[in-house]
Scaffold this motif. Structure first.
Motif, PDB file in Angstrom:
ATOM      1  N   ASP A 153     -21.123 -19.573  22.595  1.00  0.00           N
ATOM      2  CA  ASP A 153     -21.593 -19.229  21.247  1.00  0.00           C
ATOM      3  C   ASP A 153     -23.043 -18.750  21.232  1.00  0.00           C
ATOM      4  OD1 ASP A 153     -21.370 -19.213  18.269  1.00  0.00           O
ATOM      5  OD2 ASP A 153     -22.893 -20.778  18.466  1.00  0.00           O
ATOM      6  N   LYS A 154     -23.917 -19.405  21.988  1.00  0.00           N
ATOM      7  CA  LYS A 154     -25.333 -19.008  21.952  1.00  0.00           C
ATOM      8  C   LYS A 154     -25.523 -17.582  22.458  1.00  0.00           C
ATOM      9  CE  LYS A 154     -26.497 -21.068  26.473  1.00  0.00           C
ATOM     10  NZ  LYS A 154     -27.375 -22.054  27.166  1.00  0.00           N
ATOM     11  N   TYR A 155     -24.711 -17.177  23.429  1.00  0.00           N
ATOM     12  CA  TYR A 155     -24.799 -15.806  23.933  1.00  0.00           C
ATOM     13  C   TYR A 155     -24.248 -14.812  22.907  1.00  0.00           C
ATOM     14  CZ  TYR A 155     -25.485 -18.141  28.435  1.00  0.00           C
ATOM     15  OH  TYR A 155     -25.959 -18.932  29.454  1.00  0.00           O
ATOM     16  N   VAL A 156     -23.174 -15.215  22.245  1.00  0.00           N
ATOM     17  CA  VAL A 156     -22.569 -14.342  21.232  1.00  0.00           C
ATOM     18  C   VAL A 156     -23.541 -14.119  20.078  1.00  0.00           C
ATOM     19  CG1 VAL A 156     -20.712 -14.133  19.532  1.00  0.00           C
ATOM     20  CG2 VAL A 156     -20.207 -14.999  21.824  1.00  0.00           C
ATOM     21  N   GLN A 157     -24.154 -15.204  19.611  1.00  0.00           N
ATOM     22  CA  GLN A 157     -25.043 -15.104  18.457  1.00  0.00           C
ATOM     23  C   GLN A 157     -26.327 -14.348  18.781  1.00  0.00           C
ATOM     24  OE1 GLN A 157     -23.950 -15.964  15.545  1.00  0.00           O
ATOM     25  NE2 GLN A 157     -22.108 -16.968  16.328  1.00  0.00           N
ATOM     26  N   ARG A 158     -26.773 -14.419  20.011  1.00  0.00           N
ATOM     27  CA  ARG A 158     -28.055 -13.800  20.363  1.00  0.00           C
ATOM     28  C   ARG A 158     -27.851 -12.453  21.066  1.00  0.00           C
ATOM     29  NH1 ARG A 158     -30.522 -17.925  23.338  1.00  0.00           N
ATOM     30  NH2 ARG A 158     -29.623 -17.051  25.254  1.00  0.00           N
TER      31      ARG A 158
ATOM     32  N   VAL B 217     -26.831  -6.457  20.929  1.00  0.00           N
ATOM     33  CA  VAL B 217     -26.135  -5.249  21.380  1.00  0.00           C
ATOM     34  C   VAL B 217     -25.354  -4.609  20.239  1.00  0.00           C
ATOM     35  CG1 VAL B 217     -24.319  -4.352  22.883  1.00  0.00           C
ATOM     36  CG2 VAL B 217     -25.941  -6.020  23.766  1.00  0.00           C
ATOM     37  N   CYS B 218     -24.549  -5.408  19.568  1.00  0.00           N
ATOM     38  CA  CYS B 218     -23.596  -4.861  18.599  1.00  0.00           C
ATOM     39  C   CYS B 218     -24.257  -4.386  17.309  1.00  0.00           C
ATOM     40  CB  CYS B 218     -22.512  -5.895  18.298  1.00  0.00           C
ATOM     41  SG  CYS B 218     -21.516  -6.317  19.758  1.00  0.00           S
ATOM     42  N   ASN B 219     -25.442  -4.887  17.026  1.00  0.00           N
ATOM     43  CA  ASN B 219     -26.158  -4.413  15.847  1.00  0.00           C
ATOM     44  C   ASN B 219     -27.017  -3.188  16.136  1.00  0.00           C
ATOM     45  OD1 ASN B 219     -25.124  -6.390  14.115  1.00  0.00           O
ATOM     46  ND2 ASN B 219     -26.696  -7.861  14.701  1.00  0.00           N
ATOM     47  N   SER B 220     -27.017  -2.752  17.394  1.00  0.00           N
ATOM     48  CA  SER B 220     -27.835  -1.586  17.738  1.00  0.00           C
ATOM     49  C   SER B 220     -27.049  -0.508  18.484  1.00  0.00           C
ATOM     50  CB  SER B 220     -29.034  -2.025  18.585  1.00  0.00           C
ATOM     51  OG  SER B 220     -28.613  -2.642  19.786  1.00  0.00           O
ATOM     52  N   ILE B 221     -25.730  -0.643  18.544  1.00  0.00           N
ATOM     53  CA  ILE B 221     -24.929   0.359  19.247  1.00  0.00           C
ATOM     54  C   ILE B 221     -24.983   1.701  18.519  1.00  0.00           C
ATOM     55  CG2 ILE B 221     -23.313  -1.222  20.360  1.00  0.00           C
ATOM     56  CD1 ILE B 221     -21.376  -0.752  18.068  1.00  0.00           C
ATOM     57  N   LYS B 222     -24.845   2.758  19.295  1.00  0.00           N
ATOM     58  CA  LYS B 222     -24.838   4.105  18.742  1.00  0.00           C
ATOM     59  C   LYS B 222     -23.452   4.398  18.181  1.00  0.00           C
ATOM     60  CE  LYS B 222     -25.791   8.917  20.043  1.00  0.00           C
ATOM     61  NZ  LYS B 222     -26.140   9.825  21.180  1.00  0.00           N
ATOM     62  N   ILE B 223     -23.391   4.671  16.884  1.00  0.00           N
ATOM     63  CA  ILE B 223     -22.107   4.914  16.225  1.00  0.00           C
ATOM     64  C   ILE B 223     -22.105   6.321  15.652  1.00  0.00           C
ATOM     65  CG2 ILE B 223     -20.520   4.174  14.410  1.00  0.00           C
ATOM     66  CD1 ILE B 223     -21.737   1.376  14.632  1.00  0.00           C
ATOM     67  N   GLU B 224     -21.130   7.106  16.064  1.00  0.00           N
ATOM     68  CA  GLU B 224     -21.052   8.490  15.619  1.00  0.00           C
ATOM     69  C   GLU B 224     -19.636   8.817  15.148  1.00  0.00           C
ATOM     70  OE1 GLU B 224     -22.234  10.565  19.144  1.00  0.00           O
ATOM     71  OE2 GLU B 224     -24.358  10.581  18.569  1.00  0.00           O
ATOM     72  N   ILE B 225     -19.553   9.849  14.328  1.00  0.00           N
ATOM     73  CA  ILE B 225     -18.262  10.413  13.932  1.00  0.00           C
ATOM     74  C   ILE B 225     -18.057  11.694  14.733  1.00  0.00           C
ATOM     75  CG2 ILE B 225     -16.887  11.364  12.041  1.00  0.00           C
ATOM     76  CD1 ILE B 225     -17.416   8.432  11.686  1.00  0.00           C
ATOM     77  N   SER B 226     -16.906  11.844  15.335  1.00  0.00           N
ATOM     78  CA  SER B 226     -16.645  13.036  16.145  1.00  0.00           C
ATOM     79  C   SER B 226     -16.625  14.285  15.267  1.00  0.00           C
ATOM     80  CB  SER B 226     -15.305  12.899  16.866  1.00  0.00           C
ATOM     81  OG  SER B 226     -14.236  12.966  15.935  1.00  0.00           O
ATOM     82  N   GLN B 227     -16.953  15.414  15.878  1.00  0.00           N
ATOM     83  CA  GLN B 227     -16.915  16.676  15.141  1.00  0.00           C
ATOM     84  C   GLN B 227     -15.503  16.976  14.656  1.00  0.00           C
ATOM     85  OE1 GLN B 227     -19.649  18.599  14.290  1.00  0.00           O
ATOM     86  NE2 GLN B 227     -18.106  19.547  12.968  1.00  0.00           N
ATOM     87  N   ALA B 228     -14.511  16.582  15.448  1.00  0.00           N
ATOM     88  CA  ALA B 228     -13.118  16.815  15.047  1.00  0.00           C
ATOM     89  C   ALA B 228     -12.796  16.086  13.745  1.00  0.00           C
ATOM     90  CB  ALA B 228     -12.173  16.358  16.155  1.00  0.00           C
ATOM     91  N   GLU B 229     -13.310  14.871  13.584  1.00  0.00           N
ATOM     92  CA  GLU B 229     -13.037  14.125  12.355  1.00  0.00           C
ATOM     93  C   GLU B 229     -13.878  14.642  11.190  1.00  0.00           C
ATOM     94  OE1 GLU B 229     -11.288   9.903  13.004  1.00  0.00           O
ATOM     95  OE2 GLU B 229     -13.204   9.953  14.080  1.00  0.00           O
TER      96      GLU B 229
ATOM     97  N   ALA C 212     -15.197  -4.284  17.324  1.00  0.00           N
ATOM     98  CA  ALA C 212     -14.762  -4.044  18.704  1.00  0.00           C
ATOM     99  C   ALA C 212     -15.839  -4.460  19.693  1.00  0.00           C
ATOM    100  CB  ALA C 212     -14.413  -2.572  18.889  1.00  0.00           C
ATOM    101  N   CYS C 213     -17.092  -4.199  19.356  1.00  0.00           N
ATOM    102  CA  CYS C 213     -18.203  -4.570  20.231  1.00  0.00           C
ATOM    103  C   CYS C 213     -18.273  -6.082  20.410  1.00  0.00           C
ATOM    104  CB  CYS C 213     -19.510  -4.031  19.657  1.00  0.00           C
ATOM    105  SG  CYS C 213     -20.975  -4.470  20.630  1.00  0.00           S
ATOM    106  N   TYR C 214     -18.172  -6.817  19.316  1.00  0.00           N
ATOM    107  CA  TYR C 214     -18.219  -8.280  19.414  1.00  0.00           C
ATOM    108  C   TYR C 214     -17.042  -8.814  20.232  1.00  0.00           C
ATOM    109  CZ  TYR C 214     -22.159  -9.501  16.390  1.00  0.00           C
ATOM    110  OH  TYR C 214     -23.422  -9.694  15.872  1.00  0.00           O
ATOM    111  N   GLN C 215     -15.882  -8.216  20.060  1.00  0.00           N
ATOM    112  CA  GLN C 215     -14.729  -8.671  20.835  1.00  0.00           C
ATOM    113  C   GLN C 215     -14.960  -8.443  22.329  1.00  0.00           C
ATOM    114  OE1 GLN C 215     -10.881  -7.145  19.682  1.00  0.00           O
ATOM    115  NE2 GLN C 215      -9.965  -7.669  21.647  1.00  0.00           N
ATOM    116  N   LEU C 216     -15.379  -7.234  22.687  1.00  0.00           N
ATOM    117  CA  LEU C 216     -15.636  -6.926  24.095  1.00  0.00           C
ATOM    118  C   LEU C 216     -16.726  -7.826  24.666  1.00  0.00           C
ATOM    119  CD1 LEU C 216     -15.594  -3.017  23.965  1.00  0.00           C
ATOM    120  CD2 LEU C 216     -13.904  -4.483  25.091  1.00  0.00           C
ATOM    121  N   CYS C 217     -17.770  -8.037  23.880  1.00  0.00           N
ATOM    122  CA  CYS C 217     -18.897  -8.840  24.342  1.00  0.00           C
ATOM    123  C   CYS C 217     -18.492 -10.297  24.531  1.00  0.00           C
ATOM    124  CB  CYS C 217     -20.042  -8.722  23.339  1.00  0.00           C
ATOM    125  SG  CYS C 217     -21.615  -9.387  23.949  1.00  0.00           S
TER     126      CYS C 217
END
Length: 270
Positions: A128-133, A138-150, A178-183
């Motif tokens: 839990d301590k690793y997940v919360q910190r 990581v997950c609050n700073s990931i690069k999130i983009e919409i593809s040009q196709a969409e 998804a990031c939290y799950q993977l992490c």
């Protein structure tokens, strides 16, 4: 002649109006017609007990993503949370005569999968301590983009400004989930060696069900076109190419980027 021209003009206006007035999805609490006060009382009592037990306000200080420290801190907390949750659903069933209730995080943990959470609480507590910190960083700073196709598809479907905004926000939400799950699964593999397989299964089931609920909420309002290709990729039973073709490679790159960011943060454990 006048009547025929008038009819044609009326038809054009009607078609144009009907196309542009597709139903909108509104985020937030849904208003349920004829909701009995009884279920509000059951819910209120449950939230009051949560505050008394954990000294946190449920609506503003409890988080479903990631799993909240309040319930995975130790077995005593998990049992206390679930005892209260079981009482809530008993109240709904016995006092309010509500036999069917939709999926919720607390229902998943305490009604559907309590034994699995209980068996794996030591691992969930250790990670839990690793997940919360670290995972949160990581997950609050990931690069999130919409593809040009969409982006092109939204233009072709004549999305309104609100629909575009909802599409973007839902896509962000799916990326974070998804990031939290993977992490969480990654850190379980590093910390809980002996119980890693079972603990990862618990976490995967929770996040998968959460994403399925996300899709269900859109689909029941006939707004599933607002569910991005990436959302479909990470949601069980969905086709990432349903609305926008050839998105697999783009989604693979997005997931690979997440995994690399996660590995980088936890490199000290390798």
């Amino acid at each position: 002649m006048f009547n025929f021209i008038t009819f044609i003009l009326f038809a054009v206006v009607c078609i144009s109006y009907c196309h542009k007035s597709r139903g909108r999805r509104h985020f937030g609490d849904e208003y349920r017609i004829n909701t009995p006060a009884c279920d509000i009382v059951c819910e209120g009592q449950w939230k009051s007990e949560f505050h008394a037990n954990f000294h946190k306000i449920y609506d503003t200080e409890y988080f479903e993503i990631p799993l909240d420290t309040a319930i995975v801190k130790n077995r005593a907390n998990l049992k206390m949370f679930c005892s209260s949750t079981i009482q809530k659903y008993s109240c709904l069933r016995n006092e309010c005569k509500i036999q069917r209730t939709p999926w919720s995080a607390e229902k998943h943990i305490c009604v559907g999968h309590f034994d699995n959470f209980d068996r794996n609480i030591n691992c969930l507590s250790l990670t839990d301590k690793y997940v919360q910190r670290e995972c949160s960083n990581v997950c609050n700073s990931i690069k999130i983009e919409i593809s040009q196709a969409e982006i092109d598809r939204m233009a072709e479907m004549d999305f309104s400004r609100q629909e575009k905004s909802e599409f973007v926000e839902q896509n962000k939400h799916c990326n974070v989930i998804a990031c939290y799950q993977l992490c969480h699964e990654y850190i379980i593999s590093k910390v809980c060696i002996d119980s890693a397989v079972a603990a990862r299964s618990v976490v995967k089931s929770y996040y998968d069900s959460y994403l399925e609920r996300e899709y269900t909420e859109l689909n029941k309002d006939d707004q599933d076109e607002l569910y991005s290709s990436f959302c479909r990729r990470v949601t069980p039973g969905q086709d990432e190419n349903e609305f926008t073709a050839n998105m697999t490679r783009y989604n693979n790159l997005t997931l690979d980027r997440m995994k690399n960011d996660i590995r980088s943060v936890f490199s000290i454990l390798d």
